[in-house]
Write a protein that holds these residues in place. Structure first.
Motif, mmCIF file in Angstrom:
data_model
loop_
_atom_site.group_PDB
_atom_site.id
_atom_site.type_symbol
_atom_site.label_atom_id
_atom_site.label_comp_id
_atom_site.label_asym_id
_atom_site.label_seq_id
_atom_site.Cartn_x
_atom_site.Cartn_y
_atom_site.Cartn_z
ATOM 1 N N SER A 1 0.812 -1.216 0.000
ATOM 2 C CA SER A 1 0.000 0.000 0.000
ATOM 3 C C SER A 1 0.849 1.271 0.000
ATOM 4 C CB SER A 1 -0.911 0.024 1.230
ATOM 5 O OG SER A 1 -0.143 0.283 2.393
ATOM 6 N N HIS A 2 2.167 1.107 0.004
ATOM 7 C CA HIS A 2 3.020 2.288 0.151
ATOM 8 C C HIS A 2 4.346 2.046 -0.559
ATOM 9 C CE1 HIS A 2 3.811 5.891 2.936
ATOM 10 N NE2 HIS A 2 4.861 5.800 2.130
ATOM 11 N N MET A 3 4.410 2.454 -1.816
ATOM 12 C CA MET A 3 5.586 2.148 -2.626
ATOM 13 C C MET A 3 5.967 3.351 -3.491
ATOM 14 S SD MET A 3 7.049 1.066 -5.615
ATOM 15 C CE MET A 3 8.609 0.254 -5.798
ATOM 16 N N HIS B 1 3.461 17.042 7.808
ATOM 17 C CA HIS B 1 4.668 17.268 8.603
ATOM 18 C C HIS B 1 5.559 16.051 8.494
ATOM 19 C CE1 HIS B 1 3.492 21.031 10.528
ATOM 20 N NE2 HIS B 1 2.276 20.536 10.636
ATOM 21 N N LYS B 2 6.812 16.280 8.132
ATOM 22 C CA LYS B 2 7.779 15.193 8.086
ATOM 23 C C LYS B 2 9.136 15.694 8.553
ATOM 24 C CE LYS B 2 10.062 11.804 5.210
ATOM 25 N NZ LYS B 2 10.009 10.828 4.153
ATOM 26 N N GLU B 3 9.702 14.959 9.480
ATOM 27 C CA GLU B 3 11.029 15.277 10.023
ATOM 28 C C GLU B 3 11.966 15.722 8.898
ATOM 29 O OE1 GLU B 3 11.532 11.388 11.780
ATOM 30 O OE2 GLU B 3 12.165 10.489 9.900
ATOM 31 N N ALA C 1 -0.132 7.201 7.325
ATOM 32 C CA ALA C 1 1.038 6.353 7.106
ATOM 33 C C ALA C 1 1.914 6.188 8.353
ATOM 34 C CB ALA C 1 1.879 6.940 5.975
ATOM 35 N N HIS C 2 2.659 5.097 8.325
ATOM 36 C CA HIS C 2 3.762 4.831 9.267
ATOM 37 C C HIS C 2 3.339 4.607 10.722
ATOM 38 C CE1 HIS C 2 5.848 5.994 5.736
ATOM 39 N NE2 HIS C 2 5.740 7.292 5.895
ATOM 40 N N GLY C 3 2.398 3.686 10.902
ATOM 41 C CA GLY C 3 2.040 3.295 12.268
ATOM 42 C C GLY C 3 1.584 4.473 13.104
ATOM 43 N N SER D 1 5.623 -1.234 2.143
ATOM 44 C CA SER D 1 7.078 -1.352 2.280
ATOM 45 C C SER D 1 7.723 0.018 2.479
ATOM 46 C CB SER D 1 7.670 -2.008 1.033
ATOM 47 O OG SER D 1 7.494 -1.148 -0.088
ATOM 48 N N ASP D 2 7.137 1.040 1.854
ATOM 49 C CA ASP D 2 7.745 2.376 1.782
ATOM 50 C C ASP D 2 9.127 2.320 1.142
ATOM 51 O OD1 ASP D 2 7.729 5.105 1.979
ATOM 52 O OD2 ASP D 2 8.402 5.171 4.054
ATOM 53 N N THR D 3 9.302 1.375 0.241
ATOM 54 C CA THR D 3 10.586 1.308 -0.456
ATOM 55 C C THR D 3 10.706 2.503 -1.398
ATOM 56 O OG1 THR D 3 12.066 -0.161 -1.650
ATOM 57 C CG2 THR D 3 9.783 -0.103 -2.384
ATOM 58 N N GLY E 1 -1.616 10.392 -2.906
ATOM 59 C CA GLY E 1 -0.655 10.133 -1.827
ATOM 60 C C GLY E 1 0.424 9.152 -2.259
ATOM 61 N N GLU E 2 1.382 9.068 -1.441
ATOM 62 C CA GLU E 2 1.557 9.664 -0.156
ATOM 63 C C GLU E 2 1.803 11.160 -0.309
ATOM 64 O OE1 GLU E 2 5.360 8.681 1.569
ATOM 65 O OE2 GLU E 2 4.575 8.903 3.578
ATOM 66 N N ILE E 3 0.917 11.951 0.313
ATOM 67 C CA ILE E 3 1.146 13.386 0.392
ATOM 68 C C ILE E 3 1.579 13.709 1.823
ATOM 69 C CG2 ILE E 3 -0.325 14.127 -1.511
ATOM 70 C CD1 ILE E 3 -2.587 14.537 0.499
ATOM 71 N N LEU F 1 -1.731 9.689 3.720
ATOM 72 C CA LEU F 1 -1.206 10.907 4.313
ATOM 73 C C LEU F 1 -0.009 10.617 5.207
ATOM 74 C CD1 LEU F 1 -2.050 13.982 4.692
ATOM 75 C CD2 LEU F 1 -3.066 13.227 6.843
ATOM 76 N N HIS F 2 1.084 11.334 4.950
ATOM 77 C CA HIS F 2 2.207 11.297 5.878
ATOM 78 C C HIS F 2 2.106 12.534 6.757
ATOM 79 C CE1 HIS F 2 6.654 10.625 6.868
ATOM 80 N NE2 HIS F 2 6.251 11.661 7.587
ATOM 81 N N CYS F 3 1.981 12.311 8.043
ATOM 82 C CA CYS F 3 2.093 13.422 8.993
ATOM 83 C C CYS F 3 2.693 12.863 10.273
ATOM 84 C CB CYS F 3 0.730 14.071 9.262
ATOM 85 S SG CYS F 3 0.867 15.527 10.323
#
Ligand SMILES: [Zn+2]
Ligand SMILES: [Zn+2]
Length: 564
Positions: free
Chosen positions: A127-129, A315-317, A407-409, A474-476, A310-312, A356-358
């Motif tokens: 779901s995340h590539m 906030h991202k480090e 996204a990301h747990g 995977s977010d590869t 997405g992934e849009i 969404l990445h936040c």
């Protein structure tokens, strides 16, 4: 989506549909879907005999440990998908006769059906590539499909990185990274003086040069457990963050949408191959109050291509500090959440899911909090910086029809760490926002989840209870080899997924994906066909003057088309 809730209810089927040699074969490298073994006659023969059998089920000796529940899909052009839904027989299942109490060793108990490729590999969805990286280099669809066959990916999203890297300083002999902030760009950086090119250009937002320098300070023992730059480096030297941020700008690259659409159009894929890809729109400026019109433009130009958005990133480090739009980017901390909320509302009308990445928290806050501990400052419980803003947005009545994947747990990162009460916060959000889903993508997230037994047990329980709302990714990032793509999955296979029920695992690996992504495809195609006409574009989107099309207008047009 096909789910099999009670596999044991298909009780009279005992004849094997796949011989063991077929359900686990070697040909993992096959990339042509037309040679699918599931489409062979042996399966059909098996099915026939299964349904015309003697009726005395238990008397038929088993020839296999699985049965095909749903056949691979065949398309108009003759191509066939490589995946089938297969129920495996419970190992060691024994049934006792109700009359005699005698053990019947041939049971009819099957596990929840799961997907298998014709090569015999267990199949999952990603779901995340990201097929391409921060300088828009990466894999074409043919290369992608080959890798998918090799590692058992039946379906995947394709999410181009929507920001391109603009190095502040051209690589040069001096080898120095700039100490100047590129956001206040000056003659010195951009001018001809340093414009000679020597050495490779960067392709990731953490410059290799900086990471290499930090890693050079580690012993080989330290490197084994900490092979990459991590949060401890920032805790020790918060100045590193500034150094990384100052090295580049990330500018919104809206061309990535049509780049991807063009690559797909020119790939010559079969219908079966195309059905395994869910291309996603990412090139959107989320701080732009007209961003929802931009989405309509993109869909209109590329009809038939995209599944979702997405992934849009909100906030991202590091990335948010490097964003070329500065404080005009979307933010949970400013009124700039409004354009994004409107975009999500429109997405709900169209039917496109939104990934969404936040980050749940702010990197600077986490570093500062860590370093001020025990230094006299009373450490009151601090809420993660973005939790409240996200909760507001997820529960905004305008986005109630929007399928959201956070996204990301729940917004964890390479540097941003899971805080106390994280899983409780996620449980509450899932309970309060029925349209919210989570992905557990990124090897860095897998690392955090698997950091110790206590964390693993807590996450396993949480996912087991909410598996229909959670999907694997995977977010590869533009993987050059299969090992890179499958790294996250392997980490979960060796930890989190161990001891999880077959059904929960199926949901995380395929079920949620099918519901959120695959089921959305038709909705988007219908919208493109029925609403996104030339007349609509002329009247509502490209006419000179006026505000962006409202979600209500789109709803009305959609409803009118449905009753026409
Ligand atoms: Zn992300
Ligand atoms: Zn990502």
């Amino acid at each position: 989506m096909t789910t099999v809730k009670s596999p044991a209810s298909s009780a009279s089927v005992t004849t094997p549909l796949l011989k063991p040699s077929e359900s686990k074969s070697d040909g993992a490298g096959s990339s042509t879907q037309k040679s699918s073994k599931f489409s062979g006659n042996s399966v059909l023969d098996g099915l026939r005999s299964a349904f015309t059998g003697s009726g005395k089920a238990a008397s038929v000796p088993p020839r296999s440990n699985s049965m095909v529940v749903s056949q691979p899909k065949r398309f108009h052009d003759g191509s066939v998908r490589p995946d089938a839904l297969v129920a495996k027989r419970h190992s060691g299942a024994v049934i006792h006769s109700a009359k005699t109490g005698e053990a019947i060793t041939v049971g009819n108990h099957f596990e929840v059906a799961t997907y298998e490729l014709s090569s015999g590999l267990d199949a999952h969805s990603d779901s995340h590539m990201h097929p391409t990286n921060y300088v828009q280099r990466g894999l074409n669809p043919e290369q992608l499909l080959k890798m998918m066959d090799d590692i058992g990916v039946r379906n995947t999203t394709l999410m181009p990185i929507p920001t391109s890297l603009l190095q502040a300083k051209l690589p040069g002999d001096d080898g120095a990274t700039t100490a100047l902030n590129p956001h206040e760009i000056s003659e010195q950086i951009g001018g001809g003086e340093h414009a000679h090119h020597c050495g490779p250009l960067e392709f990731y937002y953490v410059p290799k040069k900086i990471e290499d320098r930090v890693l050079a300070g580690r012993t080989s023992e330290e490197l084994a457990s900490r092979p990459k730059l991590d949060i401890d480096d920032f805790r020790k030297d918060p100045g590193l963050i500034k150094e990384i941020v100052d090295a580049s700008i990330l500018y919104v690259d809206t061309a990535v949408n049509t780049d991807l659409a063009t690559a797909i159009k020119n790939s010559g894929m079969s219908e079966a191959q195309r059905s395994r890809l869910d291309p996603m729109i990412t090139g959107l400026h989320l701080g732009d109050p007209r961003v929802s019109d931009r989405l309509l433009h993109e869909l209109y130009k590329t009809k038939g291509t995209f599944t979702g958005i997405g992934e849009i990133t909100v906030h991202k480090e590091l990335v948010e500090d490097m964003f070329a739009g500065g404080r005009l980017q979307a933010s949970t901390q400013t009124p700039r959440m409004e354009p994004l909320t409107k975009l999500m509302e429109v997405a709900g009308v169209i039917g496109t899911p939104v990934v969404l990445h936040c980050d749940i928290d702010n990197l600077h806050d986490q570093v500062e909090e860590f370093n001020s501990k025990g230094k006299g400052k009373a450490s009151e419980a601090r809420l993660p910086a973005n939790l409240e803003g996200l909760r507001k947005m997820f529960s905004d009545p305008r986005v109630q029809d929007t399928k959201i994947v956070w996204a990301h747990g729940g917004g964890l990162g390479r540097f941003v760490q899971q805080g106390e009460g994280h899983l409780d916060a996620l449980k509450k959000l899932l309970a309060d926002c029925p349209n919210l889903n989570l992905d557990i993508s990124w090897s860095e997230v897998a690392k955090q989840i698997g950091k110790d037994d206590q964390s693993l047990t807590a996450w396993r329980g949480f996912i087991q209870d909410h598996s229909h709302r959670i999907c694997f990714g995977s977010d590869t990032l533009a993987p050059k080899e299969t090992g890179t793509w499958e790294a996250t999955k392997k980490m979960y296979d060796e930890g989190l997924f161990k001891g999880m029920s077959t059904e929960a695992k199926h949901n995380v690996l395929n079920g949620t994906y099918d519901r959120v992504f695959v089921a959305s495809r038709k909705q988007v195609r219908d919208f493109e066909q029925n609403v996104l006409t030339k007349e609509f574009m002329d009247t509502h989107v490209t006419n000179n003057g006026g505000d962006p099309v409202s979600a209500q207008t789109l709803k009305d047009l959609k409803a009118a088309a449905a009753t026409a």
